[in-house]
Design a protein around this motif. Sequence first.
Motif, PDB file in Angstrom:
ATOM      1  N   ARG B 494      14.126 -55.988 -31.490  1.00  0.00           N
ATOM      2  CA  ARG B 494      13.853 -55.438 -30.154  1.00  0.00           C
ATOM      3  C   ARG B 494      12.379 -55.114 -30.003  1.00  0.00           C
ATOM      4  NH1 ARG B 494      18.696 -51.061 -29.795  1.00  0.00           N
ATOM      5  NH2 ARG B 494      20.328 -52.503 -29.152  1.00  0.00           N
ATOM      6  N   ASP B 497      10.378 -58.328 -29.690  1.00  0.00           N
ATOM      7  CA  ASP B 497      10.579 -58.921 -28.355  1.00  0.00           C
ATOM      8  C   ASP B 497       9.654 -58.240 -27.340  1.00  0.00           C
ATOM      9  OD1 ASP B 497      12.536 -60.698 -29.180  1.00  0.00           O
ATOM     10  OD2 ASP B 497      14.231 -59.543 -28.408  1.00  0.00           O
ATOM     11  N   ARG B 579      11.340 -49.813 -20.884  1.00  0.00           N
ATOM     12  CA  ARG B 579      12.200 -50.807 -20.245  1.00  0.00           C
ATOM     13  C   ARG B 579      12.866 -51.713 -21.281  1.00  0.00           C
ATOM     14  NH1 ARG B 579      11.132 -55.216 -16.447  1.00  0.00           N
ATOM     15  NH2 ARG B 579       8.966 -55.312 -17.057  1.00  0.00           N
ATOM     16  N   TYR B 580      12.165 -51.974 -22.353  1.00  0.00           N
ATOM     17  CA  TYR B 580      12.710 -52.854 -23.398  1.00  0.00           C
ATOM     18  C   TYR B 580      13.485 -52.068 -24.460  1.00  0.00           C
ATOM     19  CZ  TYR B 580      10.618 -57.075 -21.595  1.00  0.00           C
ATOM     20  OH  TYR B 580      10.331 -58.161 -20.801  1.00  0.00           O
TER      21      TYR B 580
END
Lengths: 275, 1005
Positions: B494, B497, B579-580
Amino acid sequence: MVKARAIVITGNGTNCENEAAHACRLGGFDEAVIAHIAQILSGEIRLDDFHFLNLTGGFLDGDDLGSAKAQANRLKHAAVSGTEEKLVEQFTRFIADGKLILGVCNGFQLMVKMGMLPGFDGDYLTQRTTLTFNDAGRFQDRWTYLKADTASPAVFTRGIEKGIYLPVRHGEGKFLCDSAATLDRIETEHLAPLRYSGPDYAAPTQEFPLNPNGSQNGIAGLCDATGRLMGLMPHPEAFVHRTQHPRWTREELPEEGDGLLLFKNAADYVRQNLL
Amino acid sequence: MAHRIEVTLKDGIRDARGERIQREISHFLHLQVDEVRTLDVYTVDAALSQSEIEEAAAGPFSDPVIQEWAIDTPTALTRPLKGEGAAFDWAIEVGFRPGVTDNVGRTAREAIEYQTGRPFGAGEGVYTAVQYLLNGKLTAADVERIATGLLCNTLIQRFTVLSRDEFSARGGFPAIVPNVTGETRAAVREIDLEVSDEELMRISKDGVLALTLEEMRIIQAHYRDPQVQASRTAQGLGPKPTDVELECLAQTWSEHCKHKIFAGTVQYEDENGNRQEIRSLFKSFIQRTTKDVREKLGDNDFCLSVFKDNAGVIKFNDDWSLVFKVETHNSPSALDPYGGALTGIVGVNRDPFGTGQGAKLIFNTDVFCFADPFYEKPLPARLLHPRRIYEGVVEGVEHGGNKSGIPTVNGSLVFDERFCGKPLVFCGTAGLMPAEVNGTPGYEKSIEPGDLIVMTGGRIGKDGIHGATFSSEELNENSPVTAVQIGDPITQKRMFDFLIRARDKGLYRFITDNGAGGLSSSVGEMAGECGGCRMDLSRAPLKYPGLNPWEILISEAQERMSLAVPPDRIDEFMTMAKRYGVEATILGEFTDSGVFHILYGDRTVAWLPMEFMHEGLPPMQLPAKWAPPAHDEPAVEAKADYTADLTALLSSLNICSKESVVRRYDHEVQGGSVVKPFTGVANDGPSDAAVVRPILDSFEGVVTAHGICPRYSDIDTYHMTANAIDEALRNYVAVGGSLELVAGLDNFCWCDPVLSEKTPDGPYKMAQLVRSNQALYDVCMAYSLPLISGKDSMKNDFYDGGVKISIPPTLLFSVIGKIEDARTAVTMDVKRPGDIVYLLGKTGFELGGSEYLALKGQIGNSVPVVHTEKAYARYQAYHRAVLAGAVASCHDLSDGGLAVAAAESAFAGGFGLSLDLSRVLWMGDSADRSDAALLFAESASRHLVTVRPEKQDAFESIMSGNCFASIGVVTAEQTLTITGLGGGTVVRAKLGDLKEAWQAPLREL
């Protein structure tokens, strides 16, 4: 000209987004957008703007609660930012709009666990089948022969005469149904477009390693009655060029790999029906 | 109150996990169990309603097709096993100890938060455990053995055993909540260094600081300096060091972080009494190699960033660069093989990711050195059985690599009994970096005073405290349990990314990884870039309360990157992180004060001048004396038939197929696989090297390979090193890698070479290190191989006061380079009958350290010698032959020599070979020329090549001027036939039998 648009969802452990997008482009899509789930949850990207949804391979949330379970839960409960809309509603609308969804490996596990497949009687949210631990008890990366069911309604496997050769890469690929009735119905309606077989593609097999996980009736892939939704454990995006074949240095092979056909069929369908 | 959710398989559903445990109990512990059933247990400790708990159990925690669930009900009592009568005889439940990373528990918690729409409160959590129900005639002692010997690593896990009667009487297992309780005290101790030398050493030893007396005295002197004292007073600090400072210095100065041995001054004496002073092996050999090779390459130099960053960077094409790093994670893997290896792979992932402005990760490699998994002799306390280490390491790397979506494309397993003292776990990761990021070279990064210190990813716990210092000592009975960490590939994925997208938006200026030494090391090094920092540890996000400042500073909790973010980009950075779903925290700012300034809230807890931290340590003084060992020279028995020897060699652990391990690693994800680990007619022949296409719409490929041959260290580490480098390059060349663009990485794993009471043979081991470095320079110069990165791990010994086990000195040499067109790649399987077989290179009487002698329990002295000049010319010619399309197959000759390579190529291709030893080119004394030497000598730089008859002229003309000979032909028969010097058949075997011998040993593991 209206464009054929594919979307590949990534994030939380999806791994195959780049090669899936590459396969979409090679297959004939004008655009293949890799969208992080955060961009969809924030409303920045909407599924409605696409024709073909790829749920591809990986380890969503580490497969910690069983493969794809946590993501199935997330999609069901998470809302798109700033709206009342649950993400799952974008999915059901996508299906209702007659669009295409392909789930590969972890994406197939996700579709099955959300209930999108086999989608009996238009019910895309009730789980009837599952994909669980391989009989061998181990992750397997190996190539498999997949016999095609030519009577299947699946859009993606149209034109496959005998079968295709693709790699599997999973620890939880054993296909099981909740009842004999479910399995019967899958068989009667030809909803299993691909099954593990020998190199001659003659008959489905339960024999390891040809059937790498012990799936019921050798089932490697599943579709719904419309044929527009399909999932499979083997990776079509991993064989779009001959150099990806494990024996390309010793066999005469066509330039295109067997898996590309699934993406070409998707693009053709979109052009004929959705543009 | 906490609730227990039990999830169990429905009747008739196969319990593959239980079956595997049952097999392992029989295999490992020689105990017979009739049946093992397994249940997943989630202990939910959170304010949830009954219906919310039920929704969790029925929803994300269970699969309605195959599983059932129950809440606060022991399902074991309600459902019988398949046998009649008793449901089970024994129950074992295994869960984590407090504070150990529980990835499934973390995901389970997130799933409930999605369901309820409410975040968990402080102190709430979900904890997982597995329940094993055993059916069989077992004693309590047997069950204890099963628990501790197989199911549970008591360092990180706890277990409870209940007999059937106890289970019934107590109503099953209680709900156990293994949370860490503690309060934030933020205690900072001052340590009095005005004490005796003995007391200084006690402080170092008891605190796992791994500081020597000399180093302790240097610190003592620093704090006596009146100027230092004055500046401390101004910060409100006393004259004594705080624990934060002492711990920080111990990390920064640890062998693990500082590489003191490679930086030390060596007094080397060779076998003739010639003396030489070497100031820093690193500078004198490794750095000099790269400098001199780059000069030699001139305009063709392709190195972009070497040694200064987390990984090395070379050019791939005008738009992209390649990044590569190989690390070791030996000590943690010895204690907790699964967690240690998992952390090894996800840890090395952060190196290329944290190089330059960041790189996308394109493949992993891994090499493991173990003792025999079938080892039957007694082991010293604290050492795990080699089989458990094998299983755990293999699984840890499987989970780390597969879940991260990075293909594991190349690797090997090496066996030697001495690796039971410490296994070696090498993990490598390559990345692809844009040549330019936002208008600046991708491999460059900077920090400016005023940039913010930001930490992203996981939270900080007590895991991994003293990892850096503990691995700078030998493994002993008191090695700290906190040194063990468990990686979490999904949290890291995560974070990556998010960060790769933040990179492309230019949201940060500098990125580096948090590995050994934690923040003390990452922020310490970053502060060196701009000249200081000011960091507040009270802002750091913690897994649980109760950590003291020094623990926060040095914790090696995983999945964290440290960044420098310009103030004008910080809002966008933080918003995007949120947000991620990635935690990001501002910990302070970079300065040019010249001081590593650490606060806890308003209070200064460490005030360390940067110069003292980084330059305060004088070089170690290291004696080294080389005396070549003399082993018995074994008489090699002349035989009429060597078929049985060949079969035995194919079944030896170092040669046999590792397919059962390799198939567990995803080697094809990302879609760029060109030469896979296995090839040939049945996809089961062993490839020499890997080829991948990292850019899917291009045919430019990356080639990677490695060489490792610790057995030769028993004779001479100079030749061990030369052969390892040659093996790496000849594997690379075999598949078609270009010699114009190829770089090397050196990973030294040594036994402690520092003379001390514990290591009286230090000067010999140090001399072995010197000789290895000499070879590194000589061979890399000859092969134009710049070294771009590397690592050393210098304390690979086990010592419990009585038994000492030192590993054989081991160099892993990895190469990375380019193949212009991946469609020209060559694989090792013979392709068709009638093809001509060539052996490139000469064979000599070089059986010393060979697998052939090892089979007979011997070492010998005639170690293979690398003749670099001839080899390099031959490799260049061979590459031209590949580009001309003249090569059908090529296999490198290594362990087991010609006979083994021929057998592998033949059974991989599914065609026989007919070879004649009298046609093999010989070097050296003709009196030594024998069938055994020709078959099994491991002379360096040789390839076995097949060529189609129509390409014979082209091949021979390209190769002319080099040593090569046609030695036979590919046949349609399923037989390997080798004719000896006397004209008789010395090997005749069916391919099926050879393949079976090669595949059988590790097939079931």
